[in-house]
Design a protein around this motif. Structure first.
Motif, PDB file in Angstrom:
ATOM      1  N   MET A   1     -26.097  64.587 -30.986  1.00  0.00           N
ATOM      2  CA  MET A   1     -25.233  65.523 -31.673  1.00  0.00           C
ATOM      3  C   MET A   1     -25.412  66.916 -31.055  1.00  0.00           C
ATOM      4  N   GLU A   2     -24.368  67.650 -31.027  1.00  0.00           N
ATOM      5  CA  GLU A   2     -24.394  68.983 -30.444  1.00  0.00           C
ATOM      6  C   GLU A   2     -25.257  69.918 -31.304  1.00  0.00           C
ATOM      7  N   PRO A   3     -26.116  70.724 -30.678  1.00  0.00           N
ATOM      8  CA  PRO A   3     -27.007  71.608 -31.444  1.00  0.00           C
ATOM      9  C   PRO A   3     -26.278  72.502 -32.444  1.00  0.00           C
ATOM     10  N   LYS A   4     -25.088  72.972 -32.077  1.00  0.00           N
ATOM     11  CA  LYS A   4     -24.339  73.845 -32.988  1.00  0.00           C
ATOM     12  C   LYS A   4     -23.940  73.083 -34.248  1.00  0.00           C
ATOM     13  N   LEU A   5     -23.531  71.822 -34.110  1.00  0.00           N
ATOM     14  CA  LEU A   5     -23.161  71.014 -35.270  1.00  0.00           C
ATOM     15  C   LEU A   5     -24.371  70.713 -36.139  1.00  0.00           C
ATOM     16  N   VAL A   6     -25.500  70.456 -35.495  1.00  0.00           N
ATOM     17  CA  VAL A   6     -26.735  70.218 -36.242  1.00  0.00           C
ATOM     18  C   VAL A   6     -27.076  71.453 -37.073  1.00  0.00           C
ATOM     19  N   LEU A   8     -25.056  73.797 -38.112  1.00  0.00           N
ATOM     20  CA  LEU A   8     -24.080  73.961 -39.196  1.00  0.00           C
ATOM     21  C   LEU A   8     -24.420  73.060 -40.379  1.00  0.00           C
ATOM     22  N   GLY A   9     -24.851  71.838 -40.100  1.00  0.00           N
ATOM     23  CA  GLY A   9     -25.247  70.919 -41.161  1.00  0.00           C
ATOM     24  C   GLY A   9     -26.478  71.409 -41.904  1.00  0.00           C
ATOM     25  N   ILE A  10     -27.444  71.899 -41.148  1.00  0.00           N
ATOM     26  CA  ILE A  10     -28.668  72.436 -41.753  1.00  0.00           C
ATOM     27  C   ILE A  10     -28.333  73.647 -42.625  1.00  0.00           C
ATOM     28  N   ASN A  11     -27.486  74.521 -42.112  1.00  0.00           N
ATOM     29  CA  ASN A  11     -27.086  75.710 -42.877  1.00  0.00           C
ATOM     30  C   ASN A  11     -26.361  75.326 -44.166  1.00  0.00           C
ATOM     31  N   ALA A  12     -25.496  74.330 -44.098  1.00  0.00           N
ATOM     32  CA  ALA A  12     -24.753  73.880 -45.281  1.00  0.00           C
ATOM     33  C   ALA A  12     -25.711  73.313 -46.329  1.00  0.00           C
ATOM     34  N   ARG A  13     -26.685  72.519 -45.889  1.00  0.00           N
ATOM     35  CA  ARG A  13     -27.666  71.968 -46.830  1.00  0.00           C
ATOM     36  C   ARG A  13     -28.488  73.071 -47.485  1.00  0.00           C
ATOM     37  N   GLU A  14     -28.891  74.061 -46.712  1.00  0.00           N
ATOM     38  CA  GLU A  14     -29.680  75.177 -47.244  1.00  0.00           C
ATOM     39  C   GLU A  14     -28.853  76.000 -48.227  1.00  0.00           C
ATOM     40  N   ARG A  15     -27.591  76.232 -47.900  1.00  0.00           N
ATOM     41  CA  ARG A  15     -26.700  76.972 -48.796  1.00  0.00           C
ATOM     42  C   ARG A  15     -26.545  76.221 -50.123  1.00  0.00           C
TER      43      ARG A  15
END
Length: 67
Positions: A1-6, A8-15
């Motif tokens: 998976m592309e680092p930027k997508l990873v 974004l997913g991490i940021n969404a989970r944290e939010r």
């Protein structure tokens, strides 16, 4: 998976986690006794937790001191 997508997913989970935490703290503020009102500032996270802890300890003391 592309680092930027990873990321974004991490940021969404944290939010989402922070929203859940803030919702829980708002619910706690609603049930612990303190001055509510438009002119009263909302308690901080740490103040909310400390007030809740002290309120619980006070209730325990009251129960223990019952005849």
């Amino acid at each position: 998976m592309e680092p930027k997508l990873v990321r974004l997913g991490i940021n969404a989970r944290e939010r989402r986690r922070m929203h859940d935490l803030n919702d829980a703290l708002d619910e706690l503020r609603a049930v612990i006794p303190y001055a509510h009102g438009p002119s009263v500032r909302k308690l901080s996270k740490i103040a909310t937790l400390l007030l809740a802890k002290n309120y619980i300890l006070m209730q325990v003391d009251n129960i223990i001191s019952l005849p």
